[in-house]
Design a protein around this motif. Structure first.
Motif, PDB file in Angstrom:
ATOM      1  N   CYS A 158       5.808   3.505  -3.033  1.00  9.00           N
ATOM      2  CA  CYS A 158       5.126   2.918  -2.221  1.00  9.00           C
ATOM      3  C   CYS A 158       3.551   3.839  -1.582  1.00  9.00           C
ATOM      4  O   CYS A 158       2.576   3.869  -1.645  1.00  9.00           O
ATOM      5  CB  CYS A 158       5.552   2.551  -1.050  1.00  9.00           C
ATOM      6  N   SER A 159       3.982   5.444  -1.459  1.00 11.01           N
ATOM      7  CA  SER A 159       3.901   5.956  -1.195  1.00 11.01           C
ATOM      8  C   SER A 159       1.823   6.149  -2.081  1.00 11.01           C
ATOM      9  O   SER A 159       1.432   6.869  -2.055  1.00 11.01           O
ATOM     10  CB  SER A 159       4.453   7.592  -0.755  1.00 11.01           C
ATOM     11  N   MET A 167      -6.821   6.708  -1.659  1.00 12.52           N
ATOM     12  CA  MET A 167      -7.501   8.114  -2.097  1.00 12.52           C
ATOM     13  C   MET A 167      -8.066   9.153  -3.015  1.00 12.52           C
ATOM     14  O   MET A 167      -7.829   8.436  -4.514  1.00 12.52           O
ATOM     15  CB  MET A 167      -6.797   9.367  -1.805  1.00 12.52           C
ATOM     16  N   ALA A 220       1.497   6.915   4.438  1.00 12.72           N
ATOM     17  CA  ALA A 220       0.854   7.042   4.048  1.00 12.72           C
ATOM     18  C   ALA A 220      -0.618   8.221   3.189  1.00 12.72           C
ATOM     19  O   ALA A 220      -0.706   9.220   2.952  1.00 12.72           O
ATOM     20  CB  ALA A 220       1.155   6.913   2.250  1.00 12.72           C
ATOM     21  N   LEU A 221      -1.353   7.511   3.811  1.00 17.39           N
ATOM     22  CA  LEU A 221      -2.551   7.966   4.127  1.00 17.39           C
ATOM     23  C   LEU A 221      -2.512   8.874   4.802  1.00 17.39           C
ATOM     24  O   LEU A 221      -4.060  10.037   4.978  1.00 17.39           O
ATOM     25  CB  LEU A 221      -3.497   6.899   4.168  1.00 17.39           C
ATOM     26  N   TRP A 233       1.389  12.931   2.225  1.00 17.47           N
ATOM     27  CA  TRP A 233       2.720  11.077   1.794  1.00 17.47           C
ATOM     28  C   TRP A 233       3.942  11.426   1.036  1.00 17.47           C
ATOM     29  O   TRP A 233       4.608  10.275   1.516  1.00 17.47           O
ATOM     30  CB  TRP A 233       1.993  11.329   0.410  1.00 17.47           C
ATOM     31  N   SER A 235       6.034   2.911   3.565  1.00 15.43           N
ATOM     32  CA  SER A 235       5.091   3.894   3.117  1.00 15.43           C
ATOM     33  C   SER A 235       4.296   3.990   3.224  1.00 15.43           C
ATOM     34  O   SER A 235       3.451   4.763   2.832  1.00 15.43           O
ATOM     35  CB  SER A 235       6.421   4.117   2.047  1.00 15.43           C
ATOM     36  N   LEU A 236       3.481   2.542   2.448  1.00 12.48           N
ATOM     37  CA  LEU A 236       2.692   2.046   1.630  1.00 12.48           C
ATOM     38  C   LEU A 236       1.788   2.686   3.373  1.00 12.48           C
ATOM     39  O   LEU A 236      -0.181   3.347   2.968  1.00 12.48           O
ATOM     40  CB  LEU A 236       2.062   0.909   1.366  1.00 12.48           C
ATOM     41  N   SER A 275      -0.301   3.721  -2.507  1.00 11.22           N
ATOM     42  CA  SER A 275      -1.331   4.051  -2.185  1.00 11.22           C
ATOM     43  C   SER A 275      -1.854   5.285  -1.740  1.00 11.22           C
ATOM     44  O   SER A 275      -3.881   5.015  -1.703  1.00 11.22           O
ATOM     45  CB  SER A 275      -0.609   4.466  -0.408  1.00 11.22           C
TER      46      SER A 275
END
Lengths: 96, 236
Positions: A39-40, A48, B199-200, B211, B195-196, A43
Protein backbone atom coordinates in the motif's frame (compact mmCIF):
# COMPACT_ATOMS: atom_id res chain seq x y z
CA UNK A 1 21.68 -9.96 -4.16
CA UNK A 2 17.92 -9.52 -4.14
CA UNK A 3 17.44 -12.80 -5.97
CA UNK A 4 19.75 -14.54 -3.52
CA UNK A 5 17.75 -13.21 -0.58
CA UNK A 6 14.49 -14.33 -2.18
CA UNK A 7 16.00 -17.77 -2.75
CA UNK A 8 17.24 -17.95 0.86
CA UNK A 9 13.74 -17.16 2.19
CA UNK A 10 12.34 -20.01 0.11
CA UNK A 11 15.11 -22.54 0.60
CA UNK A 12 16.07 -22.19 4.29
CA UNK A 13 12.80 -23.54 5.71
CA UNK A 14 13.07 -26.57 3.40
CA UNK A 15 16.48 -27.32 4.92
CA UNK A 16 16.03 -26.41 8.56
CA UNK A 17 12.34 -26.13 9.46
CA UNK A 18 11.02 -29.38 7.97
CA UNK A 19 8.27 -30.71 10.19
CA UNK A 20 8.06 -27.59 12.34
CA UNK A 21 5.17 -25.16 12.50
CA UNK A 22 5.76 -21.45 11.91
CA UNK A 23 4.45 -19.33 14.84
CA UNK A 24 1.02 -18.00 13.88
CA UNK A 25 1.62 -14.53 15.35
CA UNK A 26 4.85 -14.10 13.39
CA UNK A 27 3.16 -15.36 10.23
CA UNK A 28 0.47 -12.69 10.65
CA UNK A 29 3.05 -9.94 11.29
CA UNK A 30 4.95 -10.87 8.11
CA UNK A 31 1.72 -10.78 6.10
CA UNK A 32 0.75 -7.39 7.54
CA UNK A 33 4.18 -5.94 6.78
CA UNK A 34 3.80 -7.12 3.14
CA UNK A 35 0.36 -5.53 2.87
CA UNK A 36 1.60 -2.31 4.48
CA UNK A 37 4.56 -2.11 2.12
CA UNK A 38 2.45 -2.77 -0.98
CA UNK A 39 0.00 0.00 0.00
CA UNK A 40 2.85 2.34 0.81
CA UNK A 41 4.41 1.68 -2.60
CA UNK A 42 1.05 2.16 -4.35
CA UNK A 43 0.79 5.56 -2.72
CA UNK A 44 4.35 6.65 -3.53
CA UNK A 45 4.20 5.30 -7.12
CA UNK A 46 0.94 7.05 -7.89
CA UNK A 47 1.36 10.37 -6.16
CA UNK A 48 5.07 11.17 -6.09
CA UNK A 49 7.73 11.83 -8.65
CA UNK A 50 11.13 11.69 -6.99
CA UNK A 51 10.92 13.90 -3.88
CA UNK A 52 7.99 15.91 -5.29
CA UNK A 53 4.28 15.40 -4.63
CA UNK A 54 2.42 15.51 -7.98
CA UNK A 55 -0.37 17.78 -6.79
CA UNK A 56 -1.88 18.42 -10.24
CA UNK A 57 -2.29 14.74 -11.10
CA UNK A 58 -3.04 13.49 -7.56
CA UNK A 59 -6.85 14.10 -7.57
CA UNK A 60 -7.51 12.19 -10.81
CA UNK A 61 -5.20 9.34 -9.76
CA UNK A 62 -6.84 9.14 -6.32
CA UNK A 63 -10.26 9.03 -8.00
CA UNK A 64 -9.13 6.33 -10.42
CA UNK A 65 -7.64 4.29 -7.56
CA UNK A 66 -10.86 4.56 -5.56
CA UNK A 67 -12.94 3.47 -8.57
CA UNK A 68 -10.51 0.60 -9.31
CA UNK A 69 -10.73 -0.61 -5.71
CA UNK A 70 -14.55 -0.45 -5.66
CA UNK A 71 -14.84 -2.25 -9.01
CA UNK A 72 -12.33 -4.94 -7.93
CA UNK A 73 -14.24 -5.43 -4.68
CA UNK A 74 -17.63 -5.67 -6.40
CA UNK A 75 -16.53 -7.90 -9.29
CA UNK A 76 -13.92 -9.84 -7.25
CA UNK A 77 -11.57 -9.21 -10.16
CA UNK A 78 -8.36 -7.19 -9.77
CA UNK A 79 -7.90 -7.08 -13.56
CA UNK A 80 -11.33 -5.53 -14.17
CA UNK A 81 -10.67 -2.90 -11.50
CA UNK A 82 -7.24 -2.12 -12.94
CA UNK A 83 -8.55 -1.76 -16.51
CA UNK A 84 -11.42 0.54 -15.50
CA UNK A 85 -9.11 2.63 -13.31
CA UNK A 86 -6.52 2.94 -16.10
CA UNK A 87 -9.14 4.01 -18.65
CA UNK A 88 -10.59 6.52 -16.18
CA UNK A 89 -7.23 8.10 -15.33
CA UNK A 90 -6.39 8.30 -19.04
CA UNK A 91 -9.68 10.02 -19.92
CA UNK A 92 -9.30 12.44 -16.99
CA UNK A 93 -5.72 13.25 -18.06
CA UNK A 94 -6.85 13.96 -21.63
CA UNK A 95 -9.70 16.18 -20.40
CA UNK A 96 -7.50 18.24 -18.07
CA UNK B 1 -0.82 -29.41 -14.03
CA UNK B 2 -4.56 -28.82 -14.39
CA UNK B 3 -4.53 -27.43 -10.86
CA UNK B 4 -2.18 -24.67 -12.03
CA UNK B 5 -4.53 -23.21 -14.67
CA UNK B 6 -6.12 -20.64 -12.30
CA UNK B 7 -2.60 -19.53 -11.32
CA UNK B 8 -1.60 -19.09 -14.98
CA UNK B 9 -4.71 -16.98 -15.50
CA UNK B 10 -3.82 -14.84 -12.46
CA UNK B 11 -0.14 -14.61 -13.37
CA UNK B 12 -0.63 -13.61 -17.01
CA UNK B 13 -2.05 -10.09 -16.41
CA UNK B 14 0.20 -9.30 -13.42
CA UNK B 15 3.37 -10.40 -15.23
CA UNK B 16 2.37 -8.40 -18.32
CA UNK B 17 1.58 -5.41 -16.08
CA UNK B 18 4.99 -5.75 -14.43
CA UNK B 19 6.72 -5.99 -17.82
CA UNK B 20 4.96 -2.82 -18.99
CA UNK B 21 5.82 -0.94 -15.78
CA UNK B 22 9.43 -2.12 -15.83
CA UNK B 23 9.87 -0.98 -19.44
CA UNK B 24 8.42 2.42 -18.50
CA UNK B 25 10.87 2.59 -15.57
CA UNK B 26 13.78 2.16 -17.98
CA UNK B 27 14.65 -1.52 -17.53
CA UNK B 28 15.89 -3.37 -20.63
CA UNK B 29 14.34 -6.60 -21.96
CA UNK B 30 17.25 -8.66 -20.57
CA UNK B 31 16.98 -7.01 -17.14
CA UNK B 32 13.23 -7.66 -17.03
CA UNK B 33 13.60 -11.34 -17.94
CA UNK B 34 16.52 -11.84 -15.56
CA UNK B 35 14.76 -10.15 -12.64
CA UNK B 36 11.51 -12.07 -13.24
CA UNK B 37 13.37 -15.38 -13.42
CA UNK B 38 15.82 -14.77 -10.58
CA UNK B 39 13.71 -12.85 -8.06
CA UNK B 40 10.33 -14.35 -9.15
CA UNK B 41 8.25 -12.33 -6.71
CA UNK B 42 5.68 -9.87 -8.07
CA UNK B 43 5.37 -7.66 -4.95
CA UNK B 44 9.17 -7.54 -4.42
CA UNK B 45 9.79 -6.72 -8.10
CA UNK B 46 7.13 -4.03 -7.88
CA UNK B 47 8.65 -2.67 -4.66
CA UNK B 48 12.11 -2.15 -6.12
CA UNK B 49 11.05 -0.76 -9.50
CA UNK B 50 10.77 2.84 -8.29
CA UNK B 51 14.02 2.88 -6.24
CA UNK B 52 15.89 1.20 -9.13
CA UNK B 53 14.61 3.70 -11.71
CA UNK B 54 15.50 6.64 -9.47
CA UNK B 55 19.00 5.27 -8.76
CA UNK B 56 18.35 5.14 -5.02
CA UNK B 57 20.80 3.41 -2.70
CA UNK B 58 21.18 -0.31 -3.27
CA UNK B 59 20.65 -0.81 0.49
CA UNK B 60 17.13 0.59 0.18
CA UNK B 61 16.38 -1.69 -2.77
CA UNK B 62 17.67 -4.67 -0.77
CA UNK B 63 15.73 -3.81 2.39
CA UNK B 64 12.49 -3.35 0.44
CA UNK B 65 13.06 -6.62 -1.43
CA UNK B 66 14.02 -8.46 1.77
CA UNK B 67 10.91 -7.32 3.64
CA UNK B 68 8.65 -8.32 0.76
CA UNK B 69 10.32 -11.71 0.46
CA UNK B 70 10.09 -12.47 4.19
CA UNK B 71 6.59 -13.82 3.52
CA UNK B 72 8.17 -16.81 1.77
CA UNK B 73 9.47 -18.07 5.13
CA UNK B 74 6.10 -19.23 6.51
CA UNK B 75 4.98 -20.47 3.06
CA UNK B 76 8.06 -22.61 2.60
CA UNK B 77 7.89 -23.79 6.22
CA UNK B 78 4.27 -24.86 5.76
CA UNK B 79 5.14 -26.92 2.67
CA UNK B 80 8.26 -28.56 4.14
CA UNK B 81 6.53 -31.38 6.11
CA UNK B 82 4.85 -32.65 2.94
CA UNK B 83 8.21 -33.25 1.24
CA UNK B 84 9.36 -35.78 3.82
CA UNK B 85 12.17 -38.03 2.59
CA UNK B 86 13.06 -35.90 -0.45
CA UNK B 87 16.81 -35.26 -0.84
CA UNK B 88 18.20 -31.80 -0.18
CA UNK B 89 19.26 -30.90 -3.72
CA UNK B 90 15.83 -31.38 -5.34
CA UNK B 91 14.31 -29.52 -2.37
CA UNK B 92 16.71 -26.61 -2.80
CA UNK B 93 16.15 -26.36 -6.55
CA UNK B 94 12.39 -26.68 -6.36
CA UNK B 95 12.08 -24.09 -3.57
CA UNK B 96 12.84 -21.37 -6.13
CA UNK B 97 9.36 -21.72 -7.65
CA UNK B 98 7.52 -21.09 -4.36
CA UNK B 99 5.25 -18.09 -4.75
CA UNK B 100 2.11 -16.96 -2.95
CA UNK B 101 -0.13 -18.56 -5.58
CA UNK B 102 1.93 -21.66 -6.31
CA UNK B 103 2.08 -22.27 -2.54
CA UNK B 104 -1.66 -22.16 -1.87
CA UNK B 105 -2.81 -24.71 -4.49
CA UNK B 106 -0.39 -27.55 -3.54
CA UNK B 107 -0.69 -26.79 0.18
CA UNK B 108 -4.49 -27.15 0.14
CA UNK B 109 -4.20 -30.29 -2.01
CA UNK B 110 -1.66 -31.89 0.38
CA UNK B 111 -3.82 -31.04 3.39
CA UNK B 112 -6.86 -32.57 1.71
CA UNK B 113 -4.91 -35.74 0.93
CA UNK B 114 -3.52 -35.93 4.47
CA UNK B 115 -6.99 -35.51 5.98
CA UNK B 116 -8.30 -38.25 3.69
CA UNK B 117 -5.66 -40.82 4.63
CA UNK B 118 -5.60 -42.99 7.73
CA UNK B 119 -1.77 -42.98 7.97
CA UNK B 120 -0.50 -40.68 10.69
CA UNK B 121 2.95 -40.22 9.14
CA UNK B 122 3.67 -39.64 5.43
CA UNK B 123 6.22 -41.85 3.65
CA UNK B 124 9.17 -40.77 1.41
CA UNK B 125 7.12 -41.96 -1.59
CA UNK B 126 4.43 -39.47 -0.59
CA UNK B 127 7.15 -36.81 -0.33
CA UNK B 128 8.34 -37.34 -3.91
CA UNK B 129 4.75 -37.54 -5.16
CA UNK B 130 3.96 -34.26 -3.43
CA UNK B 131 7.10 -32.66 -4.86
CA UNK B 132 6.07 -33.75 -8.38
CA UNK B 133 2.64 -32.17 -7.87
CA UNK B 134 4.22 -29.00 -6.49
CA UNK B 135 6.65 -28.75 -9.42
CA UNK B 136 3.82 -29.26 -11.93
CA UNK B 137 2.14 -26.19 -10.48
CA UNK B 138 5.26 -24.19 -9.61
CA UNK B 139 7.37 -24.61 -12.74
CA UNK B 140 4.54 -23.94 -15.20
CA UNK B 141 3.49 -20.85 -13.22
CA UNK B 142 7.11 -19.69 -13.25
CA UNK B 143 7.24 -20.05 -17.05
CA UNK B 144 4.01 -18.05 -17.40
CA UNK B 145 5.44 -15.32 -15.13
CA UNK B 146 8.72 -14.93 -17.03
CA UNK B 147 7.06 -15.12 -20.47
CA UNK B 148 4.40 -12.61 -19.41
CA UNK B 149 7.05 -10.15 -18.21
CA UNK B 150 8.74 -10.31 -21.62
CA UNK B 151 5.39 -9.89 -23.38
CA UNK B 152 4.69 -6.84 -21.20
CA UNK B 153 7.96 -5.27 -22.32
CA UNK B 154 6.95 -5.78 -25.96
CA UNK B 155 3.46 -4.38 -25.35
CA UNK B 156 4.82 -1.27 -23.61
CA UNK B 157 6.94 -0.44 -26.65
CA UNK B 158 3.79 -0.32 -28.77
CA UNK B 159 2.00 2.31 -26.66
CA UNK B 160 2.27 5.97 -27.72
CA UNK B 161 3.44 8.55 -25.14
CA UNK B 162 -0.17 9.78 -24.67
CA UNK B 163 -0.88 6.56 -22.78
CA UNK B 164 1.77 7.17 -20.12
CA UNK B 165 -0.78 8.12 -17.47
CA UNK B 166 -2.66 4.82 -17.94
CA UNK B 167 0.54 2.77 -18.06
CA UNK B 168 1.70 4.34 -14.83
CA UNK B 169 -1.60 3.33 -13.21
CA UNK B 170 -1.55 -0.32 -14.32
CA UNK B 171 0.66 -1.90 -11.66
CA UNK B 172 -0.47 0.06 -8.57
CA UNK B 173 -4.09 -0.31 -9.74
CA UNK B 174 -3.68 -4.04 -10.15
CA UNK B 175 -2.01 -4.53 -6.76
CA UNK B 176 -4.67 -2.41 -5.05
CA UNK B 177 -7.32 -4.61 -6.70
CA UNK B 178 -5.56 -7.79 -5.60
CA UNK B 179 -5.39 -6.58 -2.00
CA UNK B 180 -9.07 -5.67 -1.95
CA UNK B 181 -10.12 -9.02 -3.41
CA UNK B 182 -8.04 -10.91 -0.82
CA UNK B 183 -8.89 -8.63 2.09
CA UNK B 184 -10.10 -10.39 5.23
CA UNK B 185 -10.81 -8.84 8.62
CA UNK B 186 -10.63 -5.32 9.97
CA UNK B 187 -6.91 -5.36 10.73
CA UNK B 188 -5.82 -5.80 7.13
CA UNK B 189 -8.21 -3.10 5.86
CA UNK B 190 -6.98 -0.62 8.47
CA UNK B 191 -3.33 -1.44 7.84
CA UNK B 192 -3.79 -0.95 4.09
CA UNK B 193 -5.66 2.33 4.50
CA UNK B 194 -3.23 3.60 7.14
CA UNK B 195 -0.15 2.72 5.06
CA UNK B 196 -1.67 4.31 1.97
CA UNK B 197 -2.21 7.57 3.86
CA UNK B 198 1.00 7.86 5.90
CA UNK B 199 3.32 6.82 3.06
CA UNK B 200 3.22 10.29 1.51
CA UNK B 201 4.19 12.32 4.60
CA UNK B 202 6.78 9.63 5.28
CA UNK B 203 8.25 9.89 1.78
CA UNK B 204 8.21 13.69 1.96
CA UNK B 205 10.07 13.60 5.29
CA UNK B 206 12.62 11.07 4.03
CA UNK B 207 12.46 10.07 0.39
CA UNK B 208 14.71 7.08 0.97
CA UNK B 209 13.28 5.43 4.06
CA UNK B 210 10.16 7.36 5.14
CA UNK B 211 7.54 5.26 3.31
CA UNK B 212 9.26 2.04 4.34
CA UNK B 213 9.43 2.93 8.05
CA UNK B 214 5.83 4.18 8.02
CA UNK B 215 4.55 0.96 6.42
CA UNK B 216 6.37 -1.23 8.94
CA UNK B 217 5.14 1.02 11.78
CA UNK B 218 1.49 0.87 10.70
CA UNK B 219 1.65 -2.91 10.12
CA UNK B 220 3.26 -3.50 13.51
CA UNK B 221 0.75 -1.24 15.25
CA UNK B 222 -2.21 -3.07 13.63
CA UNK B 223 -0.67 -6.44 14.47
CA UNK B 224 -0.02 -5.34 18.07
CA UNK B 225 -3.62 -4.22 18.58
CA UNK B 226 -4.89 -7.47 17.10
CA UNK B 227 -2.57 -9.51 19.36
CA UNK B 228 -3.72 -7.54 22.39
CA UNK B 229 -7.38 -8.12 21.48
CA UNK B 230 -6.75 -11.84 20.92
CA UNK B 231 -5.08 -12.14 24.34
CA UNK B 232 -7.89 -10.20 26.00
CA UNK B 233 -10.48 -12.49 24.38
CA UNK B 234 -8.61 -15.61 25.50
CA UNK B 235 -8.21 -14.45 29.10
CA UNK B 236 -11.86 -13.36 29.50
Amino acid sequence: MMGLMAFAMRALPQLFFAGRKFPEALDRWLRYVSYGLICSIISVTLFMSGARLETAAAPRRALALTVAVIVAHRTKSAVTGMIIGAVLVLVLAWLS
Amino acid sequence: MKAAIPIWIAFAPSSVAWGIAAQRHGLSFEEIILMSAWVYSGPAQFAVLGPLAENKSSLQVLVAGFLMNLRFLPMSTALAPFFRGVKRLPLLLSSHVISASSFIVPYLQFQKERDGTTRAVSTPADGYGNLAFFLGVGVTSFIVWVTGSGAGFGLALGFPADFDEALRFILPGYFAGLLVVEMKGWAMALICLGSLMVALPGALASQEWGWLVMAIGVATLGWGIEQWKLRATKSS
